[in-house]
Motif scaffolding. Structure first.
Motif, PDB file in Angstrom:
ATOM      1  N   PHE A 239     -45.767   7.092 -50.356  1.00  0.00           N
ATOM      2  CA  PHE A 239     -45.105   5.846 -50.763  1.00  0.00           C
ATOM      3  C   PHE A 239     -46.030   4.649 -50.591  1.00  0.00           C
ATOM      4  CE2 PHE A 239     -41.148   8.342 -50.090  1.00  0.00           C
ATOM      5  CZ  PHE A 239     -40.620   8.162 -51.355  1.00  0.00           C
TER       6      PHE A 239
ATOM      7  N   CYS B 117     -47.276  15.707 -54.919  1.00  0.00           N
ATOM      8  CA  CYS B 117     -45.820  15.730 -55.072  1.00  0.00           C
ATOM      9  C   CYS B 117     -45.342  17.016 -55.727  1.00  0.00           C
ATOM     10  CB  CYS B 117     -45.361  14.525 -55.886  1.00  0.00           C
ATOM     11  SG  CYS B 117     -45.495  12.945 -55.016  1.00  0.00           S
TER      12      CYS B 117
ATOM     13  N   ILE C 216     -48.200   4.707 -53.662  1.00  0.00           N
ATOM     14  CA  ILE C 216     -47.432   4.244 -54.817  1.00  0.00           C
ATOM     15  C   ILE C 216     -47.367   2.717 -54.833  1.00  0.00           C
ATOM     16  CG2 ILE C 216     -45.086   4.100 -55.759  1.00  0.00           C
ATOM     17  CD1 ILE C 216     -44.747   7.059 -55.081  1.00  0.00           C
TER      18      ILE C 216
ATOM     19  N   ILE D  39     -39.993   7.774 -56.998  1.00  0.00           N
ATOM     20  CA  ILE D  39     -41.163   8.601 -57.290  1.00  0.00           C
ATOM     21  C   ILE D  39     -41.225   8.939 -58.770  1.00  0.00           C
ATOM     22  CG2 ILE D  39     -42.179  10.888 -56.916  1.00  0.00           C
ATOM     23  CD1 ILE D  39     -41.131  10.743 -54.027  1.00  0.00           C
TER      24      ILE D  39
ATOM     25  N   ASN E 113     -35.179   7.443 -53.148  1.00  0.00           N
ATOM     26  CA  ASN E 113     -36.618   7.680 -53.049  1.00  0.00           C
ATOM     27  C   ASN E 113     -37.110   8.615 -54.153  1.00  0.00           C
ATOM     28  OD1 ASN E 113     -37.037   6.025 -50.811  1.00  0.00           O
ATOM     29  ND2 ASN E 113     -36.600   7.663 -49.364  1.00  0.00           N
TER      30      ASN E 113
END
Length: 208
Positions: A140, A174, A143, A94, A90
């Motif tokens: 997510f 983030c 994204i 990112i 993950n």
């Protein structure tokens, strides 16, 4: 402290402090879930633990942070190699996303309320007793949405301002809220081999 300290330790501390000073010692008490492996609680008393400095020889700080953020703090945290590998995956996802849009610079403009929905929903999740799994799910999801919109292409400064701002909002959350380092040059795992939770990390130590 850990949930196992609620009774009797912290209840006794509250009673002693109120008796001595005539007021409550703290307005908020936050108790996190126990750290477990497949066999039970990870603790020094069981001889089943690993110092943080050795843990970071296997996993990067950002991988560990993302692993910890993926669980509700009140719930038990089960350590397993597959969970750490998922955190590594993950984190790479990112960083890859932001690498595609690293040339972006903010361009202030009047924003309709719906464009700030990510930040609003993120704050709602955090206000829900620090619901970090939900906050990460929102990131997510955003994204995926942006990647679909851009069809994998790079987003330059001449692109749609609303999409650019969504990327910048994501980056701010983030970096500034979750504390993740987004530079792809930072290694995700210092270890060259895929670690085993039993052989490398949850080692039985002899305290005799």
């Amino acid at each position: 402290g850990g949930a196992d300290l609620i009774f009797p330790h912290h209840e006794n501390e509250i009673a002693q402090s109120e008796s001595c000073f005539g007021r409550i010692p703290a307005n908020y008490w936050m108790h996190h879930g126990l750290v477990l492996d497949e066999d039970g609680k990870i603790s020094k008393s069981r001889g089943c633990f690993v110092p943080l400095i050795e843990f970071l020889d296997v996993y990067s700080p950002d991988t560990v942070r993302l692993f910890l953020l993926s669980k509700r703090y009140r719930k038990p945290l089960v350590y397993a190699t597959r969970s750490m590998l998922e955190a590594m995956k993950n984190l790479a996802r990112i960083r890859c996303f932001f690498a595609n849009y690293e040339c972006l610079e903010p361009t202030p403009y009047p924003r309709p309320p719906e464009e700030a929905q990510l930040c609003s929903n993120f704050c709602d999740a955090m206000d829900d007793d620090f619901n970090l799994p939900q906050a990460l799910a929102l990131i997510f999801s955003e994204i995926r949405s942006i990647n679909r919109k851009m069809a994998g292409g790079r987003l330059g400064n001449g692109a749609d301002r609303s999409v650019r701002q969504r990327v910048l909002d994501l980056k701010s959350l983030c970096q500034n809220v979750l504390g993740l380092r987004l530079d792809r040059s930072i290694e995700i795992s210092p270890s060259a081999q895929s670690p085993s939770s039993k052989t490398l990390l949850l080692r039985k130590r002899n305290h005799g």
